[in-house]
Design a protein around this motif. Structure first.
Motif, short mmCIF file in Angstrom:
data_model
loop_
_atom_site.label_atom_id
_atom_site.label_comp_id
_atom_site.label_asym_id
_atom_site.label_seq_id
_atom_site.Cartn_x
_atom_site.Cartn_y
_atom_site.Cartn_z
N GLU A 60 -8.72 8.05 -3.77
CA GLU A 60 -8.31 8.87 -2.63
C GLU A 60 -7.80 8.22 -1.38
N LYS A 61 -7.29 8.84 -0.46
CA LYS A 61 -6.64 8.08 0.54
C LYS A 61 -7.87 7.71 1.50
N GLN A 62 -7.81 6.34 1.73
CA GLN A 62 -9.12 5.59 2.44
C GLN A 62 -8.73 4.91 3.63
N GLY A 63 -7.32 4.86 3.68
CA GLY A 63 -6.78 4.06 4.94
C GLY A 63 -6.29 2.72 4.44
N LEU A 64 -5.30 2.18 5.43
CA LEU A 64 -4.58 1.10 4.98
C LEU A 64 -5.67 -0.13 4.81
N ALA A 65 -6.69 -0.39 5.88
CA ALA A 65 -7.46 -1.57 5.55
C ALA A 65 -8.11 -1.80 4.33
N VAL B 97 1.28 -2.90 -6.35
CA VAL B 97 1.08 -1.59 -5.51
C VAL B 97 -0.15 -1.22 -5.38
N VAL B 98 -0.94 -0.73 -4.34
CA VAL B 98 -1.93 -0.22 -4.26
C VAL B 98 -1.86 1.25 -3.59
N ASP B 99 -2.06 1.98 -4.75
CA ASP B 99 -1.90 3.58 -4.50
C ASP B 99 -3.27 4.38 -4.23
N LEU C 165 10.82 5.37 26.12
CA LEU C 165 9.49 5.46 26.29
C LEU C 165 8.77 4.85 25.20
N ARG C 166 9.13 5.27 24.08
CA ARG C 166 8.45 4.82 22.87
C ARG C 166 8.61 3.28 22.72
N LYS C 167 9.99 2.95 22.92
CA LYS C 167 10.38 1.65 22.92
C LYS C 167 9.26 0.59 23.87
N PRO D 75 0.86 -1.25 0.10
CA PRO D 75 -0.09 0.14 -0.07
C PRO D 75 0.82 1.28 -0.11
N THR D 76 0.56 2.22 -0.67
CA THR D 76 1.37 3.46 -0.81
C THR D 76 0.41 4.61 -0.72
N TYR D 77 1.05 5.63 0.00
CA TYR D 77 0.53 7.07 0.00
C TYR D 77 1.74 8.10 0.24
N ASN D 78 2.07 8.57 -0.90
CA ASN D 78 3.38 9.45 -1.10
C ASN D 78 4.74 8.52 -0.83
N GLU D 79 4.93 7.50 -1.46
CA GLU D 79 6.06 6.91 -1.17
C GLU D 79 7.04 6.94 -2.28
N GLY D 80 6.94 7.87 -3.25
CA GLY D 80 7.87 7.81 -4.56
C GLY D 80 9.10 7.46 -4.33
N GLY E 144 10.13 10.60 2.99
CA GLY E 144 8.62 10.54 3.30
C GLY E 144 8.24 10.58 4.80
N ASP E 145 6.94 10.87 4.65
CA ASP E 145 6.62 11.13 6.13
C ASP E 145 5.45 9.86 6.42
N SER E 146 5.50 9.53 7.86
CA SER E 146 4.93 8.62 8.46
C SER E 146 3.20 9.00 8.39
N LYS E 147 2.55 8.15 8.24
CA LYS E 147 0.92 8.37 8.43
C LYS E 147 0.43 7.91 9.93
N MET E 148 1.49 7.78 10.67
CA MET E 148 1.16 7.42 11.99
C MET E 148 0.98 8.55 12.98
N1 LIG Z 1 -3.12 3.17 -0.06
C1 LIG Z 1 -2.34 3.35 1.04
N2 LIG Z 1 -1.54 3.27 1.62
C2 LIG Z 1 -1.42 3.69 2.95
C3 LIG Z 1 -2.15 4.51 3.59
N3 LIG Z 1 -1.86 5.15 4.80
C4 LIG Z 1 -0.51 4.58 4.90
N4 LIG Z 1 -0.12 3.79 3.82
C5 LIG Z 1 0.88 3.20 3.48
O1 LIG Z 1 1.24 2.12 4.60
C6 LIG Z 1 2.71 2.02 4.74
C7 LIG Z 1 2.78 2.30 6.38
O2 LIG Z 1 2.35 3.52 6.63
P1 LIG Z 1 3.48 4.34 7.45
O3 LIG Z 1 2.80 5.82 7.37
O4 LIG Z 1 4.92 4.06 7.20
O5 LIG Z 1 3.04 3.94 8.99
P2 LIG Z 1 3.65 3.11 10.02
O6 LIG Z 1 4.85 2.03 9.19
O7 LIG Z 1 2.58 2.42 10.74
O8 LIG Z 1 4.40 4.22 10.78
P3 LIG Z 1 6.10 4.59 10.90
O9 LIG Z 1 6.39 3.83 11.89
O10 LIG Z 1 6.09 5.93 11.36
O11 LIG Z 1 6.43 4.40 9.81
C8 LIG Z 1 3.27 2.69 3.97
O12 LIG Z 1 3.50 2.06 2.70
C9 LIG Z 1 2.20 3.85 3.45
O13 LIG Z 1 2.48 4.46 2.48
C10 LIG Z 1 -3.60 4.88 2.98
O14 LIG Z 1 -4.52 5.41 3.40
N5 LIG Z 1 -3.72 4.17 1.81
#
Ligand SMILES: Nc1nc2c(ncn2[C@@H]2O[C@H](COP(=O)(O)OP(=O)(O)OP(=O)(O)O)[C@@H](O)[C@H]2O)c(=O)[nH]1
Ligand SMILES: [Mg+2]
Length: 253
Positions: A70-75, A37-39, A138-140, A10-15, A217-221
Motif C-alpha cells: 500500500e502507499k507508505q510514502g517515498l522514504a 520500479v518500487v510500486d 511566488l512559487r519560484k 518509486p511509483t504511485y499511479n504513474e502508468g 498523472g497527479d502530484s502527491k505533493m
Molecule cells: N512507491 C511510492 N512512490 C511514491 C509515493 N509518493 C510519491 N511517489 C512517487 O515519487 C515520485 C515523486 O512524486 P510526485 O508526486 O511527482 O512529487 P514531486 O515530484 O515532489 O512533486 P511535483 O513537483 O508536484 O511533481 C513519483 O514518481 C511518484 O509516483 C509513495 O507513497 N510510494
C-alpha cells in the motif's frame, strides 16, 4: 567487467509516465543498466504495467518491480529499493521520479560526475538549473529560498538543491551511510540523506538540470507537505549534527 547502474523509480499511479520513461532510459545505452520500479500497489495498475513491459525481449532481465502492499510514502519505498539494488550488485544507484520531471538525458552527466563525487544531485537551483516556465513568481521564489537559503543555513551545508530527488550514489557511499539511521518518512528523506552524507564526509556534487512539470498523472505533493518538510529540517539537524567522518585506519593511534 562493466559497472552496474541501477535506476530506482518509486511509483504511485504513474502508468502513463512509466510507459514513456522505461524506453527512454534503455535508449540511453548506459552499460549494464538495470531499472527497479518500487510500486505501492498503484490503483492505476502501474505495477502490472511494468510486469508486462518486463516480459518484452528488449528488457529481459533488466527491468524489475518491487511490489509494496500500500502507499507508505517515498522514504520506505526508496530505502527498500536501494537495499534491493545493492543486494543485486549495483555499483551506482540513481534515484529519480517516474513522472518525467527528471529527464533521462541528464543521466550520462550524473554518471560522469560520479567519477569525482560520491553523490551527485541533478540540481534545479545550481547555476544553469531551472524549473518549469509555468511556475508563478511566488512559487519560484519560495522554492529557491527553501533550497538556496533556508536549508543550507540551518544545516550548514553548501548544497543548492538538498530537496532535489534526482541523484546518483556510489555504492560505497550508500553502504557507508547506513540507511538505518535515516528516519524521515516522505519528502524530507531527500534532505536527511544529503545531510547524513555531508556529515560523514562524502563528496557531494551538483549538475544543473531543467525541471519541467509532469504532463500526466497527479502530484502527491501539497503545500502542507512542503511546510511539514521545511519544519522537519530542524529535526534532521538535531538528529545528525554529532555525526563525524569515520576515522581512517591510518589516523587511528
Ligand atoms: N512507491 C511510492 N512512490 C511514491 C509515493 N509518493 C510519491 N511517489 C512517487 O515519487 C515520485 C515523486 O512524486 P510526485 O508526486 O511527482 O512529487 P514531486 O515530484 O515532489 O512533486 P511535483 O513537483 O508536484 O511533481 C513519483 O514518481 C511518484 O509516483 C509513495 O507513497 N510510494
Ligand atoms: Mg513530480
Amino acid at each position: 567487467m562493466p559497472l552496474t547502474t541501477f535506476i530506482v523509480l518509486p511509483t504511485y499511479n504513474e502508468g502513463e509516465n512509466i510507459v514513456r520513461l522505461v524506453p527512454a532510459l534503455f535508449d540511453l545505452e548506459v552499460a549494464d543498466l538495470q531499472v527497479l520500479v518500487v510500486d505501492d500497489n498503484s490503483p492505476d495498475g502501474t505495477g502490472e504495467i511494468v510486469e508486462t513491459l518486463a516480459e518484452q525481449a528488449d528488457y529481459a532481465g533488466r527491468l524489475h518491480v518491487l511490489h509494496r502492499p500500500e502507499k507508505q510514502g517515498l522514504a520506505p519505498a526508496y530505502i527498500q529499493g536501494f537495499t534491493q539494488a545493492l543486494s543485486m550488485g549495483a555499483d551506482y544507484v540513481i534515484q529519480m521520479d517516474a513522472d518525467l520531471s527528471h529527464q533521462p538525458k541528464y543521466i550520462p552527466g550524473l554518471l560522469r560526475q560520479a567519477q569525482e563525487y560520491d553523490i551527485v544531485i541533478g540540481s534545479r537551483f545550481a547555476d544553469g538549473g531551472s524549473v518549469d516556465e509555468g511556475w508563478g513568481p511566488l512559487r519560484k521564489l519560495l522554492s529557491w529560498w527553501a533550497n538556496r537559503v533556508y536549508t543550507p543555513a540551518i544545516l550548514r551545508i553548501p548544497i543548492r538543491d538538498a530537496t532535489g530527488g534526482f541523484r546518483i550514489y556510489r555504492r560505497d557511499a550508500l553502504v557507508g551511510m547506513d540507511m538505518e539511521r535515516v528516519k524521515a518518512n516522505g519528502y524530507v528523506f531527500m534532505v536527511e540523506m544529503i545531510y547524513v552524507a555531508y556529515r560523514l564526509g562524502y563528496r557531494i556534487g551538483e549538475i544543473p538540470i531543467h525541471f519541467p512539470d509532469r504532463q500526466h498523472g497527479d502530484s502527491k505533493m501539497s503545500s502542507a507537505i512542503a511546510l511539514e518538510a521545511a519544519l522537519r529540517v530542524w529535526q534532521i539537524r538535531l538528529r545528525h549534527r554529532q555525526l563525524r567522518p569515520p576515522l581512517h585506519a591510518s589516523d587511528a593511534k
